[in-house]
Design an enzyme around this catalytic site. Structure first.
Site: not given
Ligand code: NI
Length: 394
Positions: A79, A137
């Protein structure tokens, strides 16, 4: 041909993939285009894939020759961040306010590179390799839902490698931590409630600005007076919001902060310490409060034996002098959820250079792309060492 030259041969392709991802970054759980590129690349190279795990997660499987029943996993997050890119790179983000400012575009390229190279030496692989491409994440976190949706099963994963690019290390170095690698992340949301009124007559009101100021300072005494000085701990109030105008007493102030520890034991004791201070200070001023505390990612604890294996593998690639033992980071990473389930090693891949000095999450962040090659080589070598494969010619 030595397998390392396969990596060198793949590098231009991997850099091109990285730049495509960089140009079209996607936020948490919206990594559809990214997932498609990953899945297409894995399928085109003969891996078995599963898609749509925790929305956008992708898993690729490379089967070994069966002499070893174990499966090693490699995890890459994919991401981007809600940041407006401020580089003048030719492949700078084409999406307003979305940027790969943490190098996850590089992480995807590195894990794909490992998949492509390991595929070419698949007949030498005794066991299986699973490639886990994880969404979100940066929050709210894709690791936990991927685990809940069975990503560590079928075949069961026996150990896992995770990694992060870092410009704090020069390209050509690898950083390892033998114990804690990242902190737990916890969110504190505090609302101080008082009584509004005229700024000229404070004695008729309960001024939440003054109460909040006292609380903010007192919270820092948790670190200095209530926590063992040998235990890393940080509490940051990141935002304050309250009040209407210069001559009115604010009836409400909101504080929003983050709390980090490396220890799970210490972590469990913190909410009570915070609330005790808040309750005492608000009571002393006849104010009240609302207290919300949300546990985020757990501390990331590396497995020592697996870390020693990664350090040895990295030394084979970059030379022992370029493998750096690092301090833990007070940043968090939801790779920690994998490390709670099985032996894990999360290591850092140096990506700093004269041109790449900005830290992650900076709008001018960029990393030295040669780091992709070192990352792939270290991972492939670590997989080979995990399965006890002697250095091989292709
Ligand atoms: Ni990172």
């Amino acid at each position: 041909m030595h397998w390392q030259s396969l990596v060198d041969h793949q590098l231009p392709t991997l850099i091109s993939i990285r730049r495509q991802l960089h140009r079209y970054p996607e936020l948490a759980f919206q990594e559809y285009r990214t997932a498609r590129l990953i899945n297409d690349t894995l399928l085109a190279n003969g891996l078995i894939t599963r898609t749509g795990i925790a929305a956008t997660g992708v898993v690729g499987l490379l089967t070994g020759n069966g002499r070893d029943s174990r499966t090693i996993a490699i995890r890459a997050d994919m991401d981007a961040l809600p940041i407006q890119e401020q580089t003048s790179l030719p492949f700078a983000s084409a999406i307003p306010n979305v940027m790969h400012a943490c190098g996850h575009d590089g992480h995807v390229a590195i894990a794909l590179g490992a998949a492509l190279v390991l595929k070419q030496i698949q007949h030498h692989l005794p066991g299986n390799v699973k490639f886990i491409f994880q969404p979100a994440e940066e929050g709210p976190g894709g690791a936990k839902p991927m685990i809940e949706q069975g990503v560590l099963q079928d075949p069961a994963v026996s150990a896992i490698f995770g990694f992060h690019l870092t410009n704090s290390l020069p390209v050509g170095t690898i950083g390892v931590c033998y114990n804690e690698a990242c902190a737990s992340t916890n969110e504190l949301k505090l609302t101080i409630l008082g009584e509004g009124g005229h700024g000229a007559h404070p004695h008729h009101s309960v001024d939440t600005i003054v109460v909040a100021a006292e609380i903010i300072l007192a919270l820092q005494s948790i670190a200095s007076r209530q926590v063992n000085p040998l235990q890393p701990f940080v509490l940051t109030i990141g935002t304050i919001e309250g009040g209407y105008t210069n001559n009115a007493i604010a009836d409400q102030v909101k504080l929003w902060g983050t709390v980090r520890t490396l220890s799970s034991t210490l972590r469990a004791t913190i909410p009570e310490k915070i609330e005790r201070l808040v309750a005492g200070i608000t009571a002393a001023h006849q104010a009240s409060y609302r207290f919300e505390y949300n546990e985020g990612y757990p501390p990331l604890l590396n497995n020592q034996a697996l870390t020693a294996l990664v350090a040895h593998s990295a030394a084979t690639i970059v030379g022992g002098g370029n493998v750096v033992e690092m301090e833990p980071s007070m940043g968090g990473d939801d790779f920690a959820y994998f490390a709670l389930k099985l032996p894990a090693c999360y290591f850092r891949i140096g990506s700093g250079s004269a041109d790449c000095t900005f830290p992650g999450h900076h709008p001018q962040f960029n990393f030295a792309e040669a780091a992709i090659g070192y990352g792939v080589k270290t991972l492939v070598q670590a997989v080979l060492e995990y399965f006890g494969v002697e250095d091989l010619e292709k």
